[in-house]
Design a protein around this motif. Structure first.
Motif, PDB file in Angstrom:
ATOM      1  N   LEU A  38     -18.808 -18.638  39.514  1.00 38.70           N
ATOM      2  CA  LEU A  38     -19.702 -19.796  39.441  1.00 38.70           C
ATOM      3  C   LEU A  38     -20.183 -20.127  40.857  1.00 38.70           C
ATOM      4  O   LEU A  38     -19.370 -20.223  41.788  1.00 38.70           O
ATOM      5  CB  LEU A  38     -18.910 -20.970  38.855  1.00 38.70           C
ATOM      6  N   SER A  39     -21.475 -20.256  41.012  1.00 36.37           N
ATOM      7  CA  SER A  39     -22.031 -20.584  42.334  1.00 36.37           C
ATOM      8  C   SER A  39     -23.305 -21.393  42.120  1.00 36.37           C
ATOM      9  O   SER A  39     -24.124 -21.044  41.255  1.00 36.37           O
ATOM     10  CB  SER A  39     -22.341 -19.282  43.083  1.00 36.37           C
ATOM     11  N   ASN A  40     -23.476 -22.458  42.880  1.00 37.16           N
ATOM     12  CA  ASN A  40     -24.665 -23.321  42.762  1.00 37.16           C
ATOM     13  C   ASN A  40     -24.969 -23.680  41.313  1.00 37.16           C
ATOM     14  O   ASN A  40     -26.087 -23.541  40.836  1.00 37.16           O
ATOM     15  CB  ASN A  40     -25.905 -22.643  43.377  1.00 37.16           C
ATOM     16  N   THR A 168     -20.292 -25.229  34.116  1.00 43.25           N
ATOM     17  CA  THR A 168     -21.193 -25.779  35.133  1.00 43.25           C
ATOM     18  C   THR A 168     -21.094 -27.303  35.147  1.00 43.25           C
ATOM     19  O   THR A 168     -21.543 -27.944  36.087  1.00 43.25           O
ATOM     20  CB  THR A 168     -22.657 -25.364  34.858  1.00 43.25           C
ATOM     21  N   ASN A 169     -20.490 -27.872  34.106  1.00 44.42           N
ATOM     22  CA  ASN A 169     -20.323 -29.317  34.016  1.00 44.42           C
ATOM     23  C   ASN A 169     -19.344 -29.850  35.082  1.00 44.42           C
ATOM     24  O   ASN A 169     -19.503 -30.944  35.596  1.00 44.42           O
ATOM     25  CB  ASN A 169     -19.810 -29.628  32.597  1.00 44.42           C
ATOM     26  N   GLN A 170     -18.292 -29.093  35.370  1.00 47.37           N
ATOM     27  CA  GLN A 170     -17.374 -29.420  36.481  1.00 47.37           C
ATOM     28  C   GLN A 170     -17.194 -28.130  37.280  1.00 47.37           C
ATOM     29  O   GLN A 170     -16.202 -27.414  37.125  1.00 47.37           O
ATOM     30  CB  GLN A 170     -16.036 -29.940  35.944  1.00 47.37           C
ATOM     31  N   PRO A 171     -18.167 -27.802  38.137  1.00 44.76           N
ATOM     32  CA  PRO A 171     -18.253 -26.451  38.703  1.00 44.76           C
ATOM     33  C   PRO A 171     -17.168 -26.113  39.717  1.00 44.76           C
ATOM     34  O   PRO A 171     -17.084 -24.974  40.162  1.00 44.76           O
ATOM     35  CB  PRO A 171     -19.633 -26.431  39.361  1.00 44.76           C
ATOM     36  N   ASP A 172     -16.337 -27.079  40.061  1.00 46.06           N
ATOM     37  CA  ASP A 172     -15.288 -26.795  41.051  1.00 46.06           C
ATOM     38  C   ASP A 172     -13.926 -26.606  40.393  1.00 46.06           C
ATOM     39  O   ASP A 172     -12.902 -26.601  41.064  1.00 46.06           O
ATOM     40  CB  ASP A 172     -15.214 -27.941  42.069  1.00 46.06           C
ATOM     41  N   LYS A 173     -13.913 -26.473  39.063  1.00 44.54           N
ATOM     42  CA  LYS A 173     -12.617 -26.427  38.372  1.00 44.54           C
ATOM     43  C   LYS A 173     -12.503 -25.222  37.423  1.00 44.54           C
ATOM     44  O   LYS A 173     -13.504 -24.761  36.868  1.00 44.54           O
ATOM     45  CB  LYS A 173     -12.443 -27.694  37.524  1.00 44.54           C
TER      46      LYS A 173
END
Ligand code: F6R
Length: 609
Positions: A38-40, A168-173
């Protein structure tokens, strides 16, 4: 059995780490591979059928953007090993990516429900429904964040799973969840990992957190948070330090794959009980219509067929002919015809003799059905209907967990057929089904309670020059399999016969102290077996009996005995009764200083005739 992996890095690219960790999980499955990063706020996916190195050559798995990602190495259970069925799977919009190890039992109901709500499915897998289910949950409850939507969706899932999910809803998890399939978290100063097994990250960290059934874990650069799936209550758990070397970790601390695989049997049997009803139904429908049924296989798989011939006869009143695949052409090649049905059984699905027998039967217009542990193998491609035996990759050359998984599936097919034919009462069927469900625990009990005793017996008998294995009825198959295990890994010449046949020749070999292993469950053969034990004892044989717990009659005759829990119906006895024999062979080989994983002159898959 598949391998899953995921990581969140403080800095750097996740893909090369996922790729090399999947490589270390390849022993869990190797028919397809895939990675999502996942990126950007965008998900990138590369996946393809084939071994990891082949797929990497084709797609360059290291070249994907993002510090966060998940990956999967597959051993197909639902859907052939094709690109389309490889993980990760996504929702309709490609905003959620998911990898999964396990079996979702209610996937057909959920799939229909989601299709009616407008979701489009691209694969034949059970996994894909989870991505759509989360998407739908978020659509219907826009106030829920990604983690809450996963929690709500999990409540609708029945079966086994270890999930790792990106959104993409919580892209850091990464959200992970576990029920029955293994899941561990690893952490070091720069990253946090989730995986099916510790070896996946052991070269990166030896700090691990073990996740239990019914738990959800959220991974981010901040660390990990564990919650209970049923009420979202938080759980505090500190990491432990893993002392294993990478080699020990692949075998989960066991000295050999064979003993690891013997210990895996309770879990594998649980998986076999999750096989979709409609596959069992389809296969038993073909058997029901057949004029003559040949059960065709080699080695251990042949012993499963032999046991199955008793199951089909006793439960469904269907006569079947177990045949060594290598003999099929000579014995039945001219007579097999359009009214014949072949049920081929093969762990690898590639055994040359089995394939040749099937090809011959097919040429003569017979119906070909099969049971194999390797979806995508030659056997699955040439069969009209096949069922996967759900044992996961077996690395030890001697078949153990694949044998008991074959027996479990064959017993389920026999029961289905029995229902169709109405040959035994519903009460009896219900009771057999209940007993089948209990077998994972029965096998667990045998391993837990008898392993130490069997180790001692293996020491006692390891110098023996010849072994006898005897059983009556369905236990003949168990005795044959016990003999094969001992011979192939401990190199002790061994003879197996139906106990009744022993006095028509083999008994002449009996002399003082020669060990005779009797497989004697308390079924209709019990009394006659006692007679056979007496005959052997009278000639000086040393009796080692595998008995039902508390069988005082045989205890008083045997020199040594190993007990199996009470109340196993005769047709199911090969599953638990073979386990002590597997352990006996294993510990005898170890006692004699042999490597049971790699017996001399043998190969896992015999692709020459
Ligand atoms: C024995 C063993 C072999 C195989 C035989 C058939 O422990 O593993 O006897 O059972 O070579 O192999 P599959 O089942 O792959 O057709």
């Amino acid at each position: 059995m598949c391998g899953i992996f995921g990581c969140v890095l403080r800095d750097g690219n996740a893909a090369p780490i996922i790729h090399s960790s999947l490589k270390r999980l390849e022993y869990r499955g190797y028919d397809s591979v895939g990675i999502a990063t996942l990126s950007n706020k965008k998900i990138y996916i590369k996946k393809e059928q084939g071994k990891i190195d082949e797929v990497h050559q084709l797609l360059n798995l290291d070249n994907m953007p993002g510090n966060i990602g998940i990956g999967h190495t597959r051993w197909a259970t639902h859907g052939a090993p094709l690109q389309i069925n490889s993980h990760p799977h996504t929702d309709c919009k490609g905003d959620i990516a998911i990898v999964h190890n396990g079996i979702i039992e209610n996937f057909l109901e959920l799939k229909t429900e989601l299709q009616n709500l407008g979701h489009t499915f691209v694969s034949k897998t059970d996994t894909e429904i989870m991505a759509h289910l989360i998407e739908e949950t978020q659509k219907q409850n826009p106030h829920l964040n990604f983690e809450q939507a996963v929690l709500a969706s999990l409540k609708r899932i029945e079966g086994s799973y270890a999930f790792a999910i990106l959104s993409t809803n919580q892209p850091d998890k990464i959200i992970c969840a576990r029920n029955e399939s293994p899941l561990v978290i690893g952490l070091n100063d720069n990253a946090i990992f989730c995986a099916s097994d510790i070896p996946a990250f052991l070269s990166l960290t030896n700090k691990a957190v073990l996740i239990n059934n019914g738990e959800l874990v959220t991974l981010s650069t901040q660390g990990y948070e564990i919650k209970k799936i049923n009420d979202a209550s938080p759980i505090t758990r500190n990491p432990i330090t893993i002392e294993w070397t990478p080699e020990m970790a692949v075998k989960q601390g066991y000295p050999h794959f064979m003993i690891k695989e013997i210990h895996e049997q309770p879990q594998v049997l649980c998986n076999t009980l999750r096989i979709q009803d409609h596959y069992l139904d389809l296969l038993s429908t073909f058997l029901d219509r057949a004029n003559e049924v040949f059960l065709v296989a080699c080695g251990t798989s042949y012993h499963a067929c032999l046991a199955a011939s008793y199951m089909f006869s006793k439960l469904a009143f269907l006569p079947t002919y177990p045949v060594y695949a290598s003999e099929f052409l000579e014995q039945h090649g001219k007579s097999v015809n359009i009214d014949s049905t072949i049920l081929a059984v093969s762990q690898s699905g590639e055994t040359a003799d089995t394939i040749a027998a099937v090809a011959c039967a097919q040429q003569r217009a017979a119906t070909v059905l099969s049971l194999t542990n390797t979806i995508g193998s030659t056997l699955t491609r040439i069969s009209r209907v096949y069922i996967g035996t759900q044992a996961g990759p077996e690395i030890g050359v001697a078949a153990t967990k694949t044998f008991t998984s074959q027996l479990s599936v064959l017993a389920q097919i026999a029961l289905k057929l029995s229902k169709k034919r109405g040959k035994i009462s519903q009460d009896e069927i219900d009771s057999l089904e209940e007993k089948l469900q209990q077998l994972p625990i029965v096998v667990e009990t045998i391993v837990t309670n008898q392993e130490e005793k069997i180790k001692t017996l293996a020491k006692k008998y390891s110098k023996t020059k010849l072994f006898f294995y005897l059983g009556r009825g369905i236990s003949t198959a168990t005795a044959f399999e016990g003999r094969l295990k001992l011979m192939e890994i401990a190199y002790i010449p061994s003879i197996a016969f139906p106990a009744g046949e022993s006095k028509h020749g083999p008994i002449s070999l009996i002399e003082d102290g020669l060990p005779v292993v009797f497989v004697c469950p308390k079924d209709d053969t019990h009394k006659t077996v006692i007679g056979n034990i007496m005959e052997m004892k009278a000639r000086g044989a040393h009796i080692l009996a595998i008995i039902e717990e508390g069988d005082e009659a045989i205890k008083s005759l045997a020199d040594d005995y190993i007990e199996v829990p009470k109340g196993i119906p005769s047709v199911l006895t090969p599953i638990p009764y073979v386990v002590p024999l597997q352990l006996l062979a294993y510990y005898t080989a170890v006692e004699k200083g042999y490597n049971p994983d790699m017996p001399r002159n043998l190969a896992k898959s015999v692709t020459v005739r």
